[in-house]
Scaffold this active site. Structure first.
Site, PDB file in Angstrom:
ATOM      1  N   SER A 138      37.048  35.337  36.042  1.00 23.82           N
ATOM      2  CA  SER A 138      36.741  36.720  35.651  1.00 23.82           C
ATOM      3  C   SER A 138      37.619  37.141  34.485  1.00 23.82           C
ATOM      4  O   SER A 138      38.551  36.442  34.105  1.00 23.82           O
ATOM      5  CB  SER A 138      36.966  37.677  36.831  1.00 23.82           C
ATOM      6  OG  SER A 138      38.351  37.838  37.076  1.00 23.82           O
TER       7      SER A 138
ATOM      8  N   SER B 178      39.707  39.748  34.259  1.00 18.28           N
ATOM      9  CA  SER B 178      40.746  40.726  34.601  1.00 18.28           C
ATOM     10  C   SER B 178      42.080  40.452  33.913  1.00 18.28           C
ATOM     11  O   SER B 178      42.911  41.339  33.817  1.00 18.28           O
ATOM     12  CB  SER B 178      40.955  40.772  36.110  1.00 18.28           C
ATOM     13  OG  SER B 178      41.566  39.578  36.574  1.00 18.28           O
TER      14      SER B 178
ATOM     15  N   LYS C 175      46.997  37.615  38.990  1.00 23.67           N
ATOM     16  CA  LYS C 175      47.359  38.871  38.332  1.00 23.67           C
ATOM     17  C   LYS C 175      48.803  38.753  37.840  1.00 23.67           C
ATOM     18  O   LYS C 175      49.468  37.748  38.048  1.00 23.67           O
ATOM     19  CB  LYS C 175      47.256  40.066  39.294  1.00 23.67           C
ATOM     20  CG  LYS C 175      45.921  40.219  40.005  1.00 23.67           C
ATOM     21  CD  LYS C 175      44.803  40.669  39.098  1.00 23.67           C
ATOM     22  CE  LYS C 175      43.497  40.826  39.887  1.00 23.67           C
ATOM     23  NZ  LYS C 175      42.350  41.142  38.988  1.00 23.67           N
TER      24      LYS C 175
ATOM     25  N   SER D 118      40.018  45.505  35.951  1.00 26.79           N
ATOM     26  CA  SER D 118      40.750  44.703  36.924  1.00 26.79           C
ATOM     27  C   SER D 118      40.855  45.439  38.251  1.00 26.79           C
ATOM     28  O   SER D 118      41.396  46.545  38.319  1.00 26.79           O
ATOM     29  CB  SER D 118      42.164  44.383  36.403  1.00 26.79           C
ATOM     30  OG  SER D 118      42.943  43.751  37.388  1.00 26.79           O
TER      31      SER D 118
END
Length: 270
Positions: free
Chosen positions: A69, A71, A126, A226
């Protein structure tokens, strides 16, 4: 990640290892007497020297992941294949993910892979923003840690598809990294029930949280694209997988092969 690949490798290691020991200490004696090996012993034992090093490598040193993804754009792009250091934050038992040897603790600015608190079968990636005990404030698209605004420098626009974002260089701890804000995105802060939900106060787009002991506050570099600790809460220490540190391959799923391969993406990152 619906299939636990580590568990599959562990089971394969156990089964092929048992066959290998049977082959070495029992079947060879039978062969010397003219009795052939069953085919499943011969093939199973031959896989053990291949499967065991892979299992140990992924469990205790490095593990590959693919970025699915956007994010973490612009630090990590969709289609990046990355390596994650498994021992940076301590040596953990395979499958159980139980820490047995303390090494280092996560630091602000680290890019970390962890098991998603809402579904531990999924791995997320993250950036570490808040450490245990930190007060994190994200107000009007600006980040404050323990009452001190995180330094940012304007780095020009970043176009992502049809969206033009503002790109900044942000300094978290000792790490300077790029992050994005979308000035046109004014969606209200979302949240789902999570442990220590009472540690957070949300209003409009703003979030203020105090990180509980043994937990971390994570955010994506693509701030308006995100779903992170602002939404689903804190990451407990036992969910940590490792520290991401290197892009070893990139292929764009949209572009045809070989045009989708981008060798310029290969290398370490902050």
């Amino acid at each position: 990640m619906l299939v636990d690949f580590a568990l599959i490798l562990f089971l394969l290691s156990v089964v092929t290892g048992a066959l290998w020991f049977f082959d070495v200490f029992k079947a060879r004696k039978l062969r010397s007497k003219g009795s052939p090996d069953p085919w499943w012993v011969e093939y199973g034992a031959s896989f053990f020297p291949v499967i065991l090093p892979i299992f140990l490598l992924r469990s205790f040193w490095v593990e590959p992941f693919r970025i699915p993804s956007g994010s973490m754009v612009p630090t990590l792009m969709v289609g990046d294949f990355i390596l994650v250091n498994k021992y940076t934050y301590g040596v953990r038992l395979p499958v159980l993910n139980k820490k047995i040897i303390e090494v280092n603790l996560p630091q602000r600015g680290d890019v970390m892979v962890f098991r998603y608190p809402q579904d531990k079968t999924q791995d997320y990636i993250k950036r570490v923003v808040g450490l245990p005990g930190d007060k994190i404030e994200y107000i009007n698209k600006r980040l404050t840690v323990n009452g001190v605004a995180v330094p940012v420098k304007d780095a020009g626009d970043f176009v992502e598809g049809t969206v033009t974002n503002q790109r900044f260089l942000e300094t978290l701890g000792d790490v300077e990294h790029a992050m994005l804000n979308n000035p046109a995105d004014n969606r209200n802060a979302m949240s789902i029930p999570h442990p220590y939900n009472e540690n957070c106060v949300r209003s409009a787009q703003n979030v203020i949280c105090t990180v509980p002991p043994g937990h971390y506050f994570m955010m994506g570099d693509n701030r308006d694209n995100s779903a992170d600790s602002r939404v689903w809460g804190f990451v407990p220490e036992e969910n940590i997988v490792g520290k991401a540190f290197f892009v070893w391959f990139h292929i764009d799923s949209i572009l045809p092969f070989p045009k989708g391969i981008d060798f310029s993406r290969i290398g370490s990152f902050k």
